[in-house]
Design an enzyme around this catalytic site. Structure first.
Site, PDB file in Angstrom:
ATOM      1  N   CYS A  29       1.097  -1.584  -0.068  1.00 57.22           N
ATOM      2  CA  CYS A  29       0.032   0.054   0.177  1.00 57.22           C
ATOM      3  C   CYS A  29       0.970   1.155   0.101  1.00 57.22           C
ATOM      4  CB  CYS A  29      -0.152   0.478   1.145  1.00 57.22           C
ATOM      5  SG  CYS A  29      -1.542   1.811   1.772  1.00 57.22           S
ATOM      6  N   CYS A  79       0.422   3.849   3.093  1.00 51.05           N
ATOM      7  CA  CYS A  79       0.752   2.978   4.393  1.00 51.05           C
ATOM      8  C   CYS A  79       2.534   3.221   3.987  1.00 51.05           C
ATOM      9  CB  CYS A  79       0.602   1.144   4.511  1.00 51.05           C
ATOM     10  SG  CYS A  79      -1.167   0.619   4.290  1.00 51.05           S
TER      11      CYS A  79
END
Length: 455
Positions: free
Chosen positions: A380, A383
């Site tokens: 991600c 992230c």
């Protein structure tokens, strides 16, 4: 009968806030308590820090989100829309930030250094160097700089590095979970926390693996038998993990409909991650490690104050008045950090045999360097952004704590280059990483209130 009723009431009250029943009192390996940190952070430091982090110098972070994972093949990146990161266009970033070099704090300071160097060169016998020698010197300087670092720093000159506005790309729940996300943390704990593979670390239920009570007892028995430095390292990583989980629970996507997207506190998610009963006692331990991480980062901010007090240092964006005000705000925060009454005493670390201490320091540096590389394996992008920033921030904290002599020896004049340096990436990540920890501590107050309302 009245006594039985009171006992039942006590147990019931604790059952509704099992996340916090054990998160109070003194912390292990330091002379501080949870309550002192709560008051200091929530009432004093947190609001000041949030204001500073909204300034241009700290909101724009240059990062390379396209570096390949060096350890395993990442088959696909997260396709969820909340995983996406929107980079800045060039005109959105202040020119002073875009044009600044690796260690440039202000144009004035840079010019002063250049003039001093020119005067010295005029009095030298021969300052000419071959191209090969110059390249070798650059390599040596780079090697010396890398030898002090605890994390991988992205090449700011790389075409793959882009500025990101952290305020427009906040850390929050993205839906990124499952085997790939679990692999990241499993690799960090299993391969970089000095733990033998025969010792099973405690895992919460509903994870991809589960730990029995006896395995958890064996793990903590092993951990207590380790030197204070290795215990501290594990607790820092665990505290960072806990902090990230607090953020994801506090900024959770509660409503995703065609007419609105609502983010807010998800008490069920928080309880699943930190409730003592649901996590077989592991959740409160992780929250206590979060407080330990706060203490370590706060101590680094207090220690690095002399570096930021140098007259030549500026939070340079090219807007002189704003830069001056923001430096004053930063120094105020660092002065408050220094005034904290119950700092972690880092003199207890590496206090044994000099050679053994040096080896242990290097082992810890290499372990954390490896952890920072793992961040390039996060699927991600959002992230990955916040993972890279927070590991770099913690790496800068460790660099500061291990550079006490260099900081104490900082020159009083700008005529000499200091042996201790922080570049802009390190400064931005240091303050933003602490801002994330500070926010986590503040969010715990919110979750305490929300859990109390459920009684």
């Amino acid at each position: 009968m009245k006594l039985v009723f009171l006992l039942l009431l006590q147990v019931t009250g604790c059952a509704h806030s099992r996340c916090f029943c054990q998160v109070k009192g003194d912390l292990d390996d330091c002379d501080c308590d949870v309550e002192t940190i709560d008051g200091f952070n929530n009432d004093l430091l947190f609001p000041k820090l949030q204001t500073l982090l909204e300034s241009d110098y700290f909101r724009f972070y240059k990062v390379n989100l396209n570096k390949p994972c060096p350890f395993w093949t990442v088959n696909s990146h997260c396709g969820l829309r909340d995983c996406a990161v929107k980079p800045c266009s060039p005109n959105e970033v202040p020119e002073g930030i875009r044009s600044s070099s690796h260690n440039k704090y202000s144009e004035e300071a840079n010019e002063e250094l250049d003039e001093c160097e020119q005067v010295k060169h005029l009095g030298a016998v021969d300052v000419s160097l071959s191209a090969e020698t110059r390249e070798a010197l650059l390599d040596w300087n780079k090697h010396d700089d890398e030898a002090e670092r605890f994390c991988v720093v992205d090449d700011e000159e790389s075409p793959d590095s882009q500025y990101v506005d952290l305020l427009l790309n906040p850390e929050r729940y993205t839906g990124y979970r499952g085997p790939e996300a679990w692999q990241i943390w499993n690799s960090i704990y299993e391969e970089n926390c000095f733990k033998p593979f025969t010792i099973k670390r405690p895992l919460i239920p509903n994870s991809f693996q589960c730990t029995s009570g006896s395995e958890a007892r064996t793990f903590y028995s092993w951990l207590e038998g380790q030197c204070v430095e290795k215990r501290a390292f594990y607790r820092l990583i665990s505290g960072l993990h806990a902090s990230i989980n607090v953020h994801l629970s506090a900024r959770y996507l509660l409503d995703d409909s065609w007419y609105q997207r609502k983010w807010g506190h998800n008490v069920s998610e928080f309880r699943q991650r930190f409730d003592a009963e649901l996590t077989v006692g592991e959740g409160p331990k992780r929250l206590r490690n979060l407080y330990f991480l706060y203490l370590i980062e706060l101590r680094a901010l207090a220690k690095v104050l002399p570096f930021f007090q140098q007259p030549s240092f500026q939070l340079y964006t090219g807007r002189a008045e704003e830069d001056q005000n923001h430096k004053a705000m930063l120094l105020d925060i660092l002065q408050h950090a220094r005034s904290f009454p119950l700092h972690f005493d880092e003199t207890s670390l590496f206090a044994g045999d000099e050679k053994e201490a040096a080896k242990l320091k290097e082992d810890i540096r290499l372990a954390f360097l490896n952890i920072s590389r793992i961040m390039d394996c996060v699927g991600c992008f959002k992230c990955r952004l916040w993972g890279k920033l927070q590991t770099q921030g913690l790496g800068t904290v460790l660099k500061i704590l291990f550079s006490e002599r260099q900081i104490e020896a900082l020159p009083k004049s700008s005529e000499h280059r200091p042996s201790f340096q922080l570049n802009r990436q390190e400064i931005v990540s240091l303050l933003n990483a602490f801002g994330r920890i500070s926010t986590s501590i503040r969010e715990l107050k919110n979750f305490r209130s929300l859990l109390a309302e459920e009684r």
